[in-house]
Design an enzyme around this catalytic site. Structure first.
Site, PDB file in Angstrom:
ATOM      1  CB  SER A  14      -5.103   0.934  -1.236  1.00  0.00           C
ATOM      2  OG  SER A  14      -3.813   1.864  -0.945  1.00  0.00           O
ATOM      3  CG  HIS A  39      -4.422  -1.905   2.273  1.00  0.00           C
ATOM      4  ND1 HIS A  39      -4.010  -3.096   2.726  1.00  0.00           N
ATOM      5  CD2 HIS A  39      -3.314  -1.393   1.458  1.00  0.00           C
ATOM      6  CE1 HIS A  39      -2.413  -3.237   2.578  1.00  0.00           C
ATOM      7  NE2 HIS A  39      -2.211  -2.031   1.620  1.00  0.00           N
ATOM      8  CG  ASP A  41      -0.629   1.108   0.904  1.00  0.00           C
ATOM      9  OD1 ASP A  41      -0.171  -0.102   1.121  1.00  0.00           O
ATOM     10  OD2 ASP A  41      -1.752   1.304   0.384  1.00  0.00           O
ATOM     11  CG  MET A  43       4.673   3.403   1.453  1.00  0.00           C
ATOM     12  SD  MET A  43       4.665   3.812  -0.224  1.00  0.00           S
ATOM     13  CE  MET A  43       3.254   2.870  -0.614  1.00  0.00           C
ATOM     14  CG  HIS A  72       1.209  -3.004   3.188  1.00  0.00           C
ATOM     15  ND1 HIS A  72       1.165  -2.989   1.951  1.00  0.00           N
ATOM     16  CD2 HIS A  72       2.317  -3.650   3.551  1.00  0.00           C
ATOM     17  CE1 HIS A  72       2.253  -3.510   1.297  1.00  0.00           C
ATOM     18  NE2 HIS A  72       2.970  -3.943   2.272  1.00  0.00           N
ATOM     19  CG  MET A  74       5.214  -1.173   2.247  1.00  0.00           C
ATOM     20  SD  MET A  74       4.273  -0.739   0.781  1.00  0.00           S
ATOM     21  CE  MET A  74       2.878   0.040   1.873  1.00  0.00           C
ATOM     22  CG  MET A 143       3.968  -6.479  -1.562  1.00  0.00           C
ATOM     23  SD  MET A 143       2.742  -5.369  -1.426  1.00  0.00           S
ATOM     24  CE  MET A 143       2.751  -4.445  -2.808  1.00  0.00           C
ATOM     25  CG  ASP A 181      -1.429  -4.103  -1.628  1.00  0.00           C
ATOM     26  OD1 ASP A 181      -1.691  -3.539  -2.386  1.00  0.00           O
ATOM     27  OD2 ASP A 181      -0.505  -3.619  -0.595  1.00  0.00           O
TER      28      ASP A 181
HETATM   29  C1  DX5 Z   1       1.835  -0.351  -3.111  1.00  0.00           C
HETATM   30  C2  DX5 Z   1       0.637  -0.583  -2.136  1.00  0.00           C
HETATM   31  C3  DX5 Z   1      -0.611  -0.932  -2.703  1.00  0.00           C
HETATM   32  C4  DX5 Z   1      -1.347   0.309  -3.557  1.00  0.00           C
HETATM   33  C5  DX5 Z   1      -2.036  -0.684  -4.316  1.00  0.00           C
HETATM   34  O1  DX5 Z   1       2.872  -0.456  -2.685  1.00  0.00           O
HETATM   35  O2  DX5 Z   1       1.034  -1.431  -1.169  1.00  0.00           O
HETATM   36  O3  DX5 Z   1      -1.364  -0.990  -1.497  1.00  0.00           O
HETATM   37  O4  DX5 Z   1      -1.912   1.042  -2.886  1.00  0.00           O
HETATM   38  O5  DX5 Z   1      -2.507   0.233  -5.474  1.00  0.00           O
HETATM   39  P1  DX5 Z   1      -3.131  -0.472  -6.813  1.00  0.00           P
HETATM   40  O6  DX5 Z   1      -4.138  -1.546  -6.320  1.00  0.00           O
HETATM   41  O7  DX5 Z   1      -3.579   0.685  -7.787  1.00  0.00           O
HETATM   42  O8  DX5 Z   1      -1.846  -1.397  -7.518  1.00  0.00           O
HETATM   43 ZN    ZN Z   2      -0.436  -2.001   0.495  1.00  0.00          ZN
END
Ligand code: DX5
Ligand code: ZN
Length: 229
Positions: A14, A39, A41, A43, A72, A74, A143, A181
């Site tokens: 990620s 990956h 993220d 948000m 992903h 969010m 998650m 994840d």
């Molecule tokens: C959190 C994200 C993850 C995050 C994971 O909301 O969806 O993808 O980057 O990070 P680690 O592996 O450090 O928990």
């Molecule tokens: Zn993620």
């Protein structure tokens, strides 16, 4: 019975844990390390208490790597943006079950646009909420932390969710992938794959390691142990 899982597990580092001023270098590193996916993220500060990147960044990432981009989302109302992320270059797009009352429509729109469609579940959302979507999705993202930040601790109960979803998959004979994840590292990667995971996301586990290239190889080796008899 044909296997419902890919021949080998996939690692999706990620970018959230990478240096955002050097994303191009991060992706070049992941390519040379042999990561299978990147990956990303996304948000919005509403579905989760953090804001990260959006469409222009995904477009730029697309130009900078040949690795599949796993976005992903969010965000609230993911159905409004999911296809735009495919157009921006995403190969996999996951939307949260908790954010979308029209998942069937959104998943089919993602697939029609040419990407793999995934449903993400928060730690408190049961896998049984996917029962009527199994044929409509290419992957489920469970998650294992509350979404919003990297570097949190793995919630062990998610292992049981993986097992339940894996047995549901076997029972129904549908070949979707199971992704996990949050808080993934060398201590839990093999157990997760053994429980039924096909794709692991790792942020800090890769980018905060002393040697990220070695960390990719070490995580992949742990994941392979989970597939050994
Ligand atoms: C959190 C994200 C993850 C995050 C994971 O909301 O969806 O993808 O980057 O990070 P680690 O592996 O450090 O928990
Ligand atoms: Zn993620």
């Amino acid at each position: 019975m044909p296997t419902l899982r890919p021949p080998a597990p996939l690692l999706a580092p990620s970018l959230l844990s990478a240096d955002f001023t050097r994303l191009g270098e991060a992706m070049a590193m992941l390519e040379s390390a042999g990561a299978e996916l990147v990956h990303v993220d996304v948000m919005d500060g509403r579905f989760v208490p953090n804001i990260t990147v959006g469409l222009p960044v995904v477009e730029s990432l697309r130009k900078a790597t040949t690795l599949p981009l796993d976005c992903h989302l969010m965000i609230v109302e993911p159905g409004r943006y999911a296809v735009d992320f495919v157009k921006a270059g995403a190969d996999w797009v996951s939307v949260h079950q908790e954010a979308d009352p029209h998942l069937h429509r959104t998943l089919h729109a993602i697939r029609s646009a040419g990407a793999k469609a995934g449903v993400a579940l928060n730690p408190s959302t049961p896998v049984e909420t996917l029962l009527d979507l199994l044929e409509d999705m290419d992957f489920a993202l469970l998650m294992s932390v509350n979404p919003g930040f990297s570097g949190q601790s793995f919630i062990p109960r998610v292992l049981d969710k993986v097992r339940r979803l894996h047995s549901l998959r076997a029972h129904r004979g549908v070949p979707f992938l199971i992704q996990v994840d949050g808080g993934v590292g060398l201590s839990n990667a093999a157990d997760l794959v053994r429980a039924g995971v096909d794709c692991l996301v790792a942020g800090n586990g890769v980018f905060k390691a002393e040697n990220p290239i070695a960390a990719v190889a070490a995580l992949q080796a742990e994941m392979r142990k989970g597939r050994e008899a």
